[in-house]
Structure formats: C-alpha cells, structure tokens
Motif scaffolding. Structure first.
Motif, PDB file in Angstrom:
ATOM      1  N   LYS A   1       0.834  -1.206   0.000  1.00  0.00           N
ATOM      2  CA  LYS A   1       0.000   0.000   0.000  1.00  0.00           C
ATOM      3  C   LYS A   1       0.867   1.254   0.000  1.00  0.00           C
ATOM      4  N   VAL A   2       0.635   2.109  -0.987  1.00  0.00           N
ATOM      5  CA  VAL A   2       1.372   3.366  -1.142  1.00  0.00           C
ATOM      6  C   VAL A   2       0.349   4.488  -1.023  1.00  0.00           C
ATOM      7  N   CYS A   3       0.489   5.333  -0.024  1.00  0.00           N
ATOM      8  CA  CYS A   3      -0.527   6.366   0.189  1.00  0.00           C
ATOM      9  C   CYS A   3       0.092   7.548   0.923  1.00  0.00           C
ATOM     10  N   SER A   4      -0.515   8.707   0.741  1.00  0.00           N
ATOM     11  CA  SER A   4      -0.080   9.885   1.488  1.00  0.00           C
ATOM     12  C   SER A   4      -0.825   9.992   2.812  1.00  0.00           C
ATOM     13  N   PHE A   5      -1.817   9.131   3.030  1.00  0.00           N
ATOM     14  CA  PHE A   5      -2.543   9.061   4.293  1.00  0.00           C
ATOM     15  C   PHE A   5      -2.330   7.669   4.897  1.00  0.00           C
ATOM     16  N   ASP A   6      -2.733   7.571   6.146  1.00  0.00           N
ATOM     17  CA  ASP A   6      -2.732   6.274   6.829  1.00  0.00           C
ATOM     18  C   ASP A   6      -3.996   6.244   7.697  1.00  0.00           C
ATOM     19  N   CYS A   7      -5.141   6.306   7.031  1.00  0.00           N
ATOM     20  CA  CYS A   7      -6.414   6.496   7.735  1.00  0.00           C
ATOM     21  C   CYS A   7      -6.676   5.368   8.727  1.00  0.00           C
ATOM     22  N   LEU A   8      -7.181   5.747   9.891  1.00  0.00           N
ATOM     23  CA  LEU A   8      -7.474   4.741  10.913  1.00  0.00           C
ATOM     24  C   LEU A   8      -8.473   3.709  10.413  1.00  0.00           C
ATOM     25  N   TYR A   9      -9.356   4.126   9.528  1.00  0.00           N
ATOM     26  CA  TYR A   9     -10.450   3.242   9.103  1.00  0.00           C
ATOM     27  C   TYR A   9     -10.121   2.436   7.858  1.00  0.00           C
ATOM     28  N   CYS A  10      -8.912   2.583   7.314  1.00  0.00           N
ATOM     29  CA  CYS A  10      -8.594   1.921   6.047  1.00  0.00           C
ATOM     30  C   CYS A  10      -8.659   0.399   6.218  1.00  0.00           C
ATOM     31  N   PHE A  11      -9.376  -0.250   5.320  1.00  0.00           N
ATOM     32  CA  PHE A  11      -9.487  -1.719   5.438  1.00  0.00           C
ATOM     33  C   PHE A  11      -8.305  -2.427   4.778  1.00  0.00           C
ATOM     34  N   ARG A  12      -7.422  -1.664   4.161  1.00  0.00           N
ATOM     35  CA  ARG A  12      -6.293  -2.288   3.453  1.00  0.00           C
ATOM     36  C   ARG A  12      -5.063  -2.461   4.338  1.00  0.00           C
ATOM     37  N   GLY A  13      -5.171  -2.139   5.595  1.00  0.00           N
ATOM     38  CA  GLY A  13      -4.032  -2.279   6.494  1.00  0.00           C
ATOM     39  C   GLY A  13      -3.245  -0.980   6.559  1.00  0.00           C
ATOM     40  N   PRO A  14      -2.251  -0.933   7.436  1.00  0.00           N
ATOM     41  CA  PRO A  14      -1.441   0.280   7.566  1.00  0.00           C
ATOM     42  C   PRO A  14      -0.715   0.582   6.257  1.00  0.00           C
ATOM     43  N   THR A  15      -0.441   1.857   6.031  1.00  0.00           N
ATOM     44  CA  THR A  15       0.274   2.271   4.821  1.00  0.00           C
ATOM     45  C   THR A  15       1.723   1.793   4.881  1.00  0.00           C
TER      46      THR A  15
ATOM     47  N   GLU B   1     -21.663  16.383  -6.231  1.00  0.00           N
ATOM     48  CA  GLU B   1     -22.354  15.534  -5.242  1.00  0.00           C
ATOM     49  C   GLU B   1     -21.469  15.403  -4.017  1.00  0.00           C
ATOM     50  N   VAL B   2     -22.107  15.058  -2.898  1.00  0.00           N
ATOM     51  CA  VAL B   2     -21.348  14.669  -1.702  1.00  0.00           C
ATOM     52  C   VAL B   2     -21.800  13.255  -1.332  1.00  0.00           C
ATOM     53  N   HIS B   3     -20.847  12.354  -1.210  1.00  0.00           N
ATOM     54  CA  HIS B   3     -21.150  10.966  -0.869  1.00  0.00           C
ATOM     55  C   HIS B   3     -20.725  10.710   0.580  1.00  0.00           C
ATOM     56  N   VAL B   4     -21.710  10.431   1.414  1.00  0.00           N
ATOM     57  CA  VAL B   4     -21.439  10.188   2.829  1.00  0.00           C
ATOM     58  C   VAL B   4     -21.549   8.691   3.067  1.00  0.00           C
ATOM     59  N   TYR B   5     -20.565   8.126   3.707  1.00  0.00           N
ATOM     60  CA  TYR B   5     -20.594   6.683   3.953  1.00  0.00           C
ATOM     61  C   TYR B   5     -19.882   6.377   5.260  1.00  0.00           C
ATOM     62  N   THR B   6     -19.852   5.118   5.606  1.00  0.00           N
ATOM     63  CA  THR B   6     -19.183   4.730   6.838  1.00  0.00           C
ATOM     64  C   THR B   6     -18.551   3.356   6.647  1.00  0.00           C
ATOM     65  N   VAL B   7     -17.887   2.863   7.685  1.00  0.00           N
ATOM     66  CA  VAL B   7     -17.112   1.637   7.500  1.00  0.00           C
ATOM     67  C   VAL B   7     -18.014   0.469   7.095  1.00  0.00           C
ATOM     68  N   TYR B   8     -17.563  -0.304   6.131  1.00  0.00           N
ATOM     69  CA  TYR B   8     -18.294  -1.501   5.730  1.00  0.00           C
ATOM     70  C   TYR B   8     -17.372  -2.695   5.609  1.00  0.00           C
ATOM     71  N   ARG B   9     -16.060  -2.461   5.689  1.00  0.00           N
ATOM     72  CA  ARG B   9     -15.117  -3.566   5.789  1.00  0.00           C
ATOM     73  C   ARG B   9     -14.237  -3.279   7.001  1.00  0.00           C
ATOM     74  N   PRO B  10     -13.729  -4.293   7.690  1.00  0.00           N
ATOM     75  CA  PRO B  10     -13.058  -4.052   8.975  1.00  0.00           C
ATOM     76  C   PRO B  10     -11.835  -3.141   8.842  1.00  0.00           C
ATOM     77  N   PRO B  11     -11.806  -2.029   9.602  1.00  0.00           N
ATOM     78  CA  PRO B  11     -10.638  -1.145   9.596  1.00  0.00           C
ATOM     79  C   PRO B  11      -9.425  -1.847  10.191  1.00  0.00           C
ATOM     80  N   TRP B  12      -8.220  -1.401   9.781  1.00  0.00           N
ATOM     81  CA  TRP B  12      -7.018  -2.037  10.317  1.00  0.00           C
ATOM     82  C   TRP B  12      -6.815  -1.661  11.782  1.00  0.00           C
ATOM     83  N   ALA B  13      -7.243  -0.445  12.176  1.00  0.00           N
ATOM     84  CA  ALA B  13      -7.047   0.000  13.560  1.00  0.00           C
ATOM     85  C   ALA B  13      -8.202  -0.491  14.418  1.00  0.00           C
ATOM     86  N   GLY B  14      -7.889  -0.908  15.623  1.00  0.00           N
ATOM     87  CA  GLY B  14      -8.950  -1.343  16.540  1.00  0.00           C
ATOM     88  C   GLY B  14      -9.767  -0.146  17.019  1.00  0.00           C
ATOM     89  N   GLY B  15     -10.998  -0.412  17.457  1.00  0.00           N
ATOM     90  CA  GLY B  15     -11.811   0.623  18.081  1.00  0.00           C
ATOM     91  C   GLY B  15     -12.432   1.618  17.125  1.00  0.00           C
TER      92      GLY B  15
END
Ligand code: SF4
Length: 267
Positions: free
Chosen positions: A42-56, A225-239
């Motif tokens: 994973k190559v990213c400029s972010f490391d979002c807590l909710y990312c389901f792809r694991g830590p960057t 448009e604005v697309h509002v969504y929330t987690v649907y696959r398990p985030p890599w970070a707990g909690g």
C-alpha cells in the motif's frame, strides 16, 4: 476476481498472482472494474485509521512508481477483464493506496480509455483520490482525462484530519481544501466529495457541528455531489466503528440543508 496475472511464470516475482484489475459491485459507481496501481504494497499519502487495506507501507507525498504495472501490464490485464465486460458501467482507479501518486497516471488513463474503446464499452472512467495531491499541476492535468473524480474530505477540523487521516508530514488540511477549490474551477467532469464518518474512541467526525463545518468548507468547492458513507469492511485499527444510524442520517441532512446533492450509504 483476478484478471491481472502476468503470462510469465517467474516463481520469485513479488507481483505474481496480485490483482491489477478486479470486478466489483460498487455502491457509488455501480458494476465496475477497479484498477489497482499498487498491487505489491500500500502506497498512500494518508494512513487512515479506518482503512481496510491495512497500515500504509509507503507513506509519501512524492510520486511513486513501483515499476509494476507498466502500461503494457495494465493493457494485458484489461484485455482479459474486458473480454467479459457485460454490465460494466465504470472503470475506476482505486485499489491499494492513492492512485494520483503514480507518476504515469495520465498514460495509464489513456490505456484504459483505449481498451474500453476497442471493446465498445461506454463506461465512465473515474478515480478515487484522497485529495492530497490536487495542488500539483501533474495531477490536475492527469485528472482531466477522467470523467469522474471521487475526492475525499472527511473533516474540516485540522486536529481531526491529523488524527483520523494521519497524513504524510507537512500536509495541512487548509492546503487540501484550497486545492480542492482550485481543482473544481479547472475540472469539467463530475466531482463527488466523499466523506467517511467514523467513531474511534473519543474521536468522531460525525456530529452535526462537524457537518456544519464541512458544509462551510465545501461551499467554496461546489462539488456536483457529496457521498457520505461509513465503514463496511473491517478497519485495520482497533476501536473504529460506524456512528449510530440517526447521527449518520442527521449529518447527511445538515449537508442537504446546506444545498448539496447528497447520497448517503450507511450499509
Ligand atoms: S486515503 Fe484511502 S487508501 Fe489511503 S489510507 Fe486512507 S482509506 Fe486507505
């Protein structure tokens, strides 16, 4: 679904069996082909807590080309995928990280357009970006080749941006918002801003006050448009979890009352 396997059989190749093109039923884009420019890590400029792809794995704001896929690799994978393209409505660069970090994005977008044309497929070509690179001329020029840009902005609060999106050093929220505004003025395709709402312990970006602040920031962007969504696959970070449905819906209503065309995806 794996479409991308290289025809070679190099048993030590790190990219062996990794998908470049995959088929997905996207909530926002319908039946789609997804394109993954960073299949190895994973190559990213972010490391979002909710990312389901694991830590960057590679956190950077600089262009990054792992060498695979080259345009020819993508072309071969697309030929396989487009052999069965019935029902495909969109082809989107998304996948394992931030596609606009790829220095050959424009060339790769042309490969996609040419492949779709060869197969007579009138699909919308899109890209999912975290908006961190929209201030770069290289990126703006590449994105002009796309019909649809889905650009992330989760919060208008700088502290929440740092805690939730965990950007690469030196990137500030103010720069991201200003880049989005300038990009909107230059980009003639469909611009959707995507907002991920989460609770993470004491951290949340899902209150009505968060929605008011975001609406204010977006008033200068004027997305289609604005697309509002929330987690649907398990985030890599707990909690990290979904906000309750009533808070989620109230957030979307605040944006609607502010004049935005909102699509909300709780499930
Ligand atoms: S911007 Fe996207 S790919 Fe990057 S860490 Fe966040 S959710 Fe994951």
């Amino acid at each position: 679904m794996l479409y991308a396997r290289c025809p070679g059989d190099c048993s030590k190749c790190p990219y062996r069996n990794l998908p470049l093109v995959y088929r997905i039923a996207s909530r926002r884009r319908g039946e789609s082909l997804g394109i993954n420019l960073y299949p190895g890590r994973k190559v990213c400029s972010f490391d979002c807590l909710y990312c389901f792809r694991g830590p960057t794995a590679v956190k950077t704001l600089s262009p990054f080309d792992p060498g695979y896929p080259a345009p020819g690799d993508l072309e071969r994978a697309l030929e396989l995928a487009l052999g069965d393209s019935a029902g495909v409505r969109s082809i989107d660069f998304s996948g394992n990280g931030e596609p606009t970090l790829h220095p050959r994005l424009a060339e790769l977008a042309r490969v996609v357009r040419a492949a779709a044309e060869r197969h007579g497929l009138a699909a919308s070509v899109g890209v999912f970006t975290n908006s961190s690179t929209l201030g770069e001329r290289r990126v703006v020029e590449a994105l002009r080749l796309f019909d649809h840009v889905e650009a992330k902005l989760d919060t208008a609060d700088p502290a929440k941006f740092e805690a939730l999106n965990r950007p690469a050093a030196g990137l500030k929220l103010g720069q991201v918002v200003e880049s989005l505004k300038r990009f909107r003025r230059e980009y003639g395709g469909t611009l959707a801003v995507q907002v991920m709402l989460v609770d993470a312990g004491p951290l949340s970006n899902a209150s009505p006050e968060d929605a008011e602040a975001l609406a204010s920031a977006l008033s200068g962007v004027e997305p289609d448009e604005v697309h509002v969504y929330t987690v649907y696959r398990p985030p890599w970070a707990g909690g990290v979890s979904k906000p309750e449905r009533d808070r989620f819906e109230e957030f979307a209503r605040v944006l609607e009352r502010s004049g935005f065309r909102v699509k909300a995806y709780y499930e």
